[in-house]
Design a protein around this motif. Sequence first.
Motif, mmCIF file in Angstrom:
data_model
loop_
_atom_site.group_PDB
_atom_site.id
_atom_site.type_symbol
_atom_site.label_atom_id
_atom_site.label_comp_id
_atom_site.label_asym_id
_atom_site.label_seq_id
_atom_site.Cartn_x
_atom_site.Cartn_y
_atom_site.Cartn_z
ATOM 1 N N PHE A 46 -1.237 3.119 -7.424
ATOM 2 C CA PHE A 46 -1.053 3.602 -6.056
ATOM 3 C C PHE A 46 -0.434 4.997 -6.037
ATOM 4 C CE2 PHE A 46 1.678 4.245 -2.352
ATOM 5 C CZ PHE A 46 0.766 4.059 -1.318
ATOM 6 N N TYR A 49 -3.022 7.602 -7.965
ATOM 7 C CA TYR A 49 -4.435 7.705 -7.611
ATOM 8 C C TYR A 49 -4.737 7.236 -6.177
ATOM 9 C CZ TYR A 49 -9.499 7.041 -7.748
ATOM 10 O OH TYR A 49 -10.838 7.098 -7.467
ATOM 11 N N ALA A 50 -4.542 5.960 -5.912
ATOM 12 C CA ALA A 50 -4.980 5.399 -4.632
ATOM 13 C C ALA A 50 -4.231 6.003 -3.451
ATOM 14 C CB ALA A 50 -4.811 3.875 -4.652
ATOM 15 N N GLY A 51 -2.900 6.089 -3.555
ATOM 16 C CA GLY A 51 -2.096 6.607 -2.448
ATOM 17 C C GLY A 51 -2.487 8.010 -2.024
ATOM 18 N N ARG A 53 -5.232 9.589 -2.496
ATOM 19 C CA ARG A 53 -6.589 9.605 -1.954
ATOM 20 C C ARG A 53 -6.626 9.045 -0.533
ATOM 21 N NH1 ARG A 53 -11.011 10.356 -5.275
ATOM 22 N NH2 ARG A 53 -12.276 8.999 -3.933
ATOM 23 N N ILE A 54 -5.869 7.996 -0.293
ATOM 24 C CA ILE A 54 -5.816 7.403 1.049
ATOM 25 C C ILE A 54 -5.244 8.390 2.058
ATOM 26 C CG2 ILE A 54 -4.691 5.622 2.446
ATOM 27 C CD1 ILE A 54 -4.865 3.785 -0.023
ATOM 28 N N MET A 55 -4.224 9.156 1.616
ATOM 29 C CA MET A 55 -3.538 10.074 2.529
ATOM 30 C C MET A 55 -4.177 11.460 2.577
ATOM 31 S SD MET A 55 -1.203 8.359 3.976
ATOM 32 C CE MET A 55 -0.430 9.752 4.796
ATOM 33 N N ASN A 57 -6.843 12.867 3.847
ATOM 34 C CA ASN A 57 -7.338 13.371 5.130
ATOM 35 C C ASN A 57 -6.561 12.809 6.319
ATOM 36 O OD1 ASN A 57 -9.456 14.865 3.875
ATOM 37 N ND2 ASN A 57 -10.604 12.951 3.640
ATOM 38 N N ARG A 58 -5.353 12.377 6.048
ATOM 39 C CA ARG A 58 -4.510 11.829 7.104
ATOM 40 C C ARG A 58 -3.244 12.667 7.260
ATOM 41 N NH1 ARG A 58 -6.939 7.261 4.895
ATOM 42 N NH2 ARG A 58 -7.645 5.702 6.426
ATOM 43 N N LEU A 135 3.285 8.308 1.522
ATOM 44 C CA LEU A 135 2.937 8.205 2.936
ATOM 45 C C LEU A 135 3.369 9.431 3.731
ATOM 46 C CD1 LEU A 135 3.746 4.442 3.660
ATOM 47 C CD2 LEU A 135 1.534 5.499 3.122
ATOM 48 N N LYS A 137 3.412 12.367 2.324
ATOM 49 C CA LYS A 137 2.721 13.458 1.635
ATOM 50 C C LYS A 137 3.694 14.448 0.999
ATOM 51 C CE LYS A 137 -1.373 14.608 3.162
ATOM 52 N NZ LYS A 137 -2.533 15.064 3.959
#
Length: 330
Positions: A46, A49-51, A53-55, A57-58, A135, A137
């Motif tokens: 997370f 990598y995952a975190g 990528r999730i954030m 474009n947010r 979260l 960034k």
Amino acid sequence: MLETVKDRVLEMYEKILAGRDPRLRGYPLMDSPVNMTAILLGYLFFALYAGPRIMANRKPFELKGAMIFYNFCLVFLSSFIVYEFLMSGWLTGYTWRCDPCDYSNSPQGLRMVRVAWLFLFSKFIELLDTVFFVLRKKHSQITFLHIFHHSFMPWTWWWGVSYAPGGMGSFHAMVNSVVHVIMYFYYGLSAAGPRFQKYLWWKKYMTAIQLVQFVLVSLHATQYYFMSSCDYQFPVILHLIWMYGTFFFILFSNFWYQAYVKGKRLPKSTEQTSQKGKARAVLSNGKAKPVANGETVMTNGNGVHHENGLTNGKKHYENGSAHNGKMKKA
């Protein structure tokens, strides 16, 4: 051939786990190293990598209330852990030198088992530090030092608690908890907003406190090598603690050097002092003189000074001055 190797590996694995302290049976995460390893691998996945990528474009989350609650909860939890370590041995019988583990079912021995496990469990709670960074960034905060500390510490301490919950090896856990009381108190005030910034002048000394922690931990473990005899049951844990303290002292010393000696993270007061030698211009009655480094000091009729008046090629004036080529009235 493969089945033989597999059987031997499983046999060795079972022998290793058979030596764990039976008093920890039934405690969360203590039945097998598989669950805690899976959690830490998920954390790394997370965080790295995952975190991100999730954030990607947010917009970053604020999370102010959650962070204040989280940090001050850890202040109270860490304070409780320090108290329990002290009452479980460090102020009630330990010599602060060669202190073996108490494997009895005495109230004192069981109390040390509980606080050793609670300290371990708190390390998994603290993985949320990184979740908040992701979260919000704050990717610059997710350094190698941060990730290594949050993943390596819980994994090694699981083995330490499983075999030797107490004795000499618990010293660094107690000291670490003391540091975390101070650290999360600082984070809690910082999350509370700008009005508390004046109380955070001691930010620079947080790293110094952590360096002192690692010195104390390494010195305490070093005693073992100079004792004529010591019946601490698992010396390998002391070796790991010594290496841990020394290694992290080097990492945090490098951070201190980069942040404060080389000046990459100067305190605000230092930054302001360094500005005094730069050329400035005074804007008075609508006239300005050329300045160096794009800085101005503008004085309005009330004697208020506005520094850094030239930002990104645009001048910002007040009280009847121009803004982007247009007049702005007060």
